[in-house]
Design a protein around this motif. Structure first.
Motif, PDB file in Angstrom:
ATOM      1  N   GLY A  78       3.113  -3.565   1.963  1.00  0.00           N
ATOM      2  CA  GLY A  78       1.731  -3.431   2.440  1.00  0.00           C
ATOM      3  C   GLY A  78       0.947  -4.725   2.381  1.00  0.00           C
ATOM      4  N   GLU A  79       1.130  -5.500   1.315  1.00  0.00           N
ATOM      5  CA  GLU A  79       0.371  -6.743   1.167  1.00  0.00           C
ATOM      6  C   GLU A  79       0.811  -7.810   2.158  1.00  0.00           C
ATOM      7  OE1 GLU A  79       0.557  -7.926  -2.927  1.00  0.00           O
ATOM      8  OE2 GLU A  79      -0.880  -6.385  -3.543  1.00  0.00           O
ATOM      9  N   HIS A  80       2.057  -7.774   2.593  1.00  0.00           N
ATOM     10  CA  HIS A  80       2.554  -8.788   3.525  1.00  0.00           C
ATOM     11  C   HIS A  80       2.639  -8.275   4.956  1.00  0.00           C
ATOM     12  CE1 HIS A  80       3.604 -11.933   0.635  1.00  0.00           C
ATOM     13  NE2 HIS A  80       3.865 -10.937  -0.196  1.00  0.00           N
ATOM     14  N   ARG A  81       2.239  -7.029   5.172  1.00  0.00           N
ATOM     15  CA  ARG A  81       2.386  -6.432   6.490  1.00  0.00           C
ATOM     16  C   ARG A  81       1.639  -7.218   7.565  1.00  0.00           C
ATOM     17  NH1 ARG A  81       0.638  -0.589   7.613  1.00  0.00           N
ATOM     18  NH2 ARG A  81       0.509  -0.795   9.841  1.00  0.00           N
ATOM     19  N   GLN A  82       0.402  -7.571   7.300  1.00  0.00           N
ATOM     20  CA  GLN A  82      -0.390  -8.313   8.293  1.00  0.00           C
ATOM     21  C   GLN A  82       0.073  -9.756   8.414  1.00  0.00           C
ATOM     22  OE1 GLN A  82      -2.193  -7.113  10.406  1.00  0.00           O
ATOM     23  NE2 GLN A  82      -3.361  -5.383   9.658  1.00  0.00           N
ATOM     24  N   THR A  83       0.218 -10.452   7.287  1.00  0.00           N
ATOM     25  CA  THR A  83       0.535 -11.883   7.336  1.00  0.00           C
ATOM     26  C   THR A  83       1.922 -12.154   7.898  1.00  0.00           C
ATOM     27  OG1 THR A  83       1.311 -11.858   5.040  1.00  0.00           O
ATOM     28  CG2 THR A  83      -1.001 -12.454   5.416  1.00  0.00           C
ATOM     29  N   ALA A  84       2.893 -11.283   7.629  1.00  0.00           N
ATOM     30  CA  ALA A  84       4.252 -11.484   8.131  1.00  0.00           C
ATOM     31  C   ALA A  84       4.498 -10.735   9.437  1.00  0.00           C
ATOM     32  CB  ALA A  84       5.273 -11.030   7.089  1.00  0.00           C
ATOM     33  N   GLY A  85       3.561  -9.878   9.833  1.00  0.00           N
ATOM     34  CA  GLY A  85       3.743  -9.104  11.063  1.00  0.00           C
ATOM     35  C   GLY A  85       4.814  -8.025  10.926  1.00  0.00           C
ATOM     36  N   LEU A  86       4.908  -7.436   9.732  1.00  0.00           N
ATOM     37  CA  LEU A  86       5.915  -6.399   9.473  1.00  0.00           C
ATOM     38  C   LEU A  86       5.580  -5.113  10.224  1.00  0.00           C
ATOM     39  CD1 LEU A  86       6.158  -6.986   5.614  1.00  0.00           C
ATOM     40  CD2 LEU A  86       7.892  -7.597   7.323  1.00  0.00           C
ATOM     41  N   PRO A  87       6.584  -4.348  10.610  1.00  0.00           N
ATOM     42  CA  PRO A  87       6.322  -3.067  11.280  1.00  0.00           C
ATOM     43  C   PRO A  87       5.545  -2.118  10.349  1.00  0.00           C
ATOM     44  CG  PRO A  87       8.657  -3.652  11.429  1.00  0.00           C
ATOM     45  CD  PRO A  87       8.016  -4.618  10.478  1.00  0.00           C
ATOM     46  N   PRO A  88       4.835  -1.153  10.925  1.00  0.00           N
ATOM     47  CA  PRO A  88       4.059  -0.219  10.105  1.00  0.00           C
ATOM     48  C   PRO A  88       4.935   0.879   9.492  1.00  0.00           C
ATOM     49  CG  PRO A  88       3.771   0.302  12.409  1.00  0.00           C
ATOM     50  CD  PRO A  88       4.618  -0.939  12.350  1.00  0.00           C
ATOM     51  N   TRP A  89       5.972   0.479   8.803  1.00  0.00           N
ATOM     52  CA  TRP A  89       6.905   1.416   8.194  1.00  0.00           C
ATOM     53  C   TRP A  89       6.451   1.778   6.801  1.00  0.00           C
ATOM     54  CZ3 TRP A  89      11.890  -1.785   9.599  1.00  0.00           C
ATOM     55  CH2 TRP A  89      12.103  -1.701  10.971  1.00  0.00           C
ATOM     56  N   GLU A  90       6.974   2.903   6.325  1.00  0.00           N
ATOM     57  CA  GLU A  90       6.645   3.326   4.962  1.00  0.00           C
ATOM     58  C   GLU A  90       7.813   3.049   4.024  1.00  0.00           C
ATOM     59  OE1 GLU A  90       6.219   7.538   4.222  1.00  0.00           O
ATOM     60  OE2 GLU A  90       7.652   8.013   5.787  1.00  0.00           O
ATOM     61  N   ILE A  91       7.490   2.920   2.760  1.00  0.00           N
ATOM     62  CA  ILE A  91       8.522   2.738   1.739  1.00  0.00           C
ATOM     63  C   ILE A  91       9.179   4.091   1.510  1.00  0.00           C
ATOM     64  CG2 ILE A  91       8.970   2.165  -0.680  1.00  0.00           C
ATOM     65  CD1 ILE A  91       6.527   0.263  -0.484  1.00  0.00           C
ATOM     66  N   VAL A  92      10.501   4.124   1.640  1.00  0.00           N
ATOM     67  CA  VAL A  92      11.234   5.380   1.468  1.00  0.00           C
ATOM     68  C   VAL A  92      12.205   5.325   0.296  1.00  0.00           C
ATOM     69  CG1 VAL A  92      10.980   6.069   3.879  1.00  0.00           C
ATOM     70  CG2 VAL A  92      12.976   4.707   3.173  1.00  0.00           C
ATOM     71  N   GLY A  93      12.334   4.175  -0.315  1.00  0.00           N
ATOM     72  CA  GLY A  93      13.235   4.064  -1.458  1.00  0.00           C
ATOM     73  C   GLY A  93      12.943   2.829  -2.278  1.00  0.00           C
ATOM     74  N   LEU A  94      13.158   2.950  -3.573  1.00  0.00           N
ATOM     75  CA  LEU A  94      12.941   1.826  -4.482  1.00  0.00           C
ATOM     76  C   LEU A  94      13.914   1.957  -5.634  1.00  0.00           C
ATOM     77  CD1 LEU A  94      11.307  -0.630  -5.540  1.00  0.00           C
ATOM     78  CD2 LEU A  94       9.797   1.028  -6.652  1.00  0.00           C
ATOM     79  N   GLU A  95      14.642   0.887  -5.904  1.00  0.00           N
ATOM     80  CA  GLU A  95      15.473   0.835  -7.098  1.00  0.00           C
ATOM     81  C   GLU A  95      15.116  -0.439  -7.832  1.00  0.00           C
ATOM     82  OE1 GLU A  95      20.044   1.458  -8.286  1.00  0.00           O
ATOM     83  OE2 GLU A  95      19.678  -0.355  -7.095  1.00  0.00           O
ATOM     84  N   VAL A  96      14.846  -0.311  -9.122  1.00  0.00           N
ATOM     85  CA  VAL A  96      14.548  -1.452  -9.973  1.00  0.00           C
ATOM     86  C   VAL A  96      15.463  -1.342 -11.183  1.00  0.00           C
ATOM     87  CG1 VAL A  96      12.785  -2.666 -11.307  1.00  0.00           C
ATOM     88  CG2 VAL A  96      12.128  -1.439  -9.228  1.00  0.00           C
ATOM     89  N   ILE A  97      16.326  -2.339 -11.362  1.00  0.00           N
ATOM     90  CA  ILE A  97      17.231  -2.336 -12.511  1.00  0.00           C
ATOM     91  C   ILE A  97      17.154  -3.688 -13.209  1.00  0.00           C
ATOM     92  CG2 ILE A  97      18.815  -0.582 -11.635  1.00  0.00           C
ATOM     93  CD1 ILE A  97      20.685  -2.800 -10.713  1.00  0.00           C
ATOM     94  N   ASP A  98      17.405  -3.686 -14.500  1.00  0.00           N
ATOM     95  CA  ASP A  98      17.349  -4.947 -15.220  1.00  0.00           C
ATOM     96  C   ASP A  98      18.589  -5.789 -14.923  1.00  0.00           C
ATOM     97  OD1 ASP A  98      19.294  -3.673 -16.747  1.00  0.00           O
ATOM     98  OD2 ASP A  98      18.295  -4.026 -18.653  1.00  0.00           O
TER      99      ASP A  98
END
Length: 171
Positions: free
Chosen positions: A126-146
């Motif tokens: 969301g924060e880079h959507r305008q500046t990078a011209g990213l498509p208006p897609w939604e986040i559908v997955g997130l994995e964070v591992i150490d």
């Protein structure tokens, strides 16, 4: 008693009563109940005064993040250009894979804990959507591992494949 390490002055047999009337409102050694609204005072710990093997809670760690997004179809050249711009704006990106209706971004994040790394990851698109011209897609997955878990998975031959080649690539 959260917030105060065992062995510090606040937990070494302070003189507070069960009602929390000891020095600066501290509770007794047994962690008795505090009166409603009364705050617990924290005692500072001298530098180096910690248990063996204990890492300070504020020390940043590395987290491997995989962020998946999807949405309506977008022209492939525009998706590629936007992901390349995101990689330029966010230099820690390792690799991005994309199609016309979804993408996966993988990178290392330095953060205090998993919650902080996940919060940054959830804001990235969301924060880079305008500046990078990213498509208006939604986040559908997130994995964070150490880092340790990431390397254990790679060594065991499962989990996310090593992020090579680095860059932006079609699926």
């Amino acid at each position: 008693m959260s917030g105060v390490r065992p062995g510090t002055a606040a937990s070494r047999g302070g003189t507070g009563s069960r009602g929390g009337t000891g020095p600066r409102g501290a509770t007794g050694a047994r962690g008795g109940a505090r009166a409603g609204g009364e705050e617990r005072a924290l005692t500072s710990v001298a530098a180096g005064d910690r248990f063996r093997g204990e890492e300070p809670a504020h020390t940043p760690r590395l987290w491997h993040v995989t962020l998946s997004v999807s949405g309506a179809r977008a022209p492939l050249p525009e998706v590629r250009r936007a992901l390349e711009q995101l990689a330029h704006d966010h230099p820690f990106l390792l690799t991005s894979r994309y199609a016309d209706d979804h993408a996966e971004i993988r990178y290392w994040e330095e953060a205090r804990d998993l919650h902080d790394a996940a919060a940054v990851a959830l804001r990235l698109w969301g924060e880079h959507r305008q500046t990078a011209g990213l498509p208006p897609w939604e986040i559908v997955g997130l994995e964070v591992i150490d880092r340790v878990t990431y390397h254990q998975r790679i060594a065991a031959g499962y989990g996310p494949a090593p992020a090579t080649p680095v860059g932006v690539h079609p699926f």
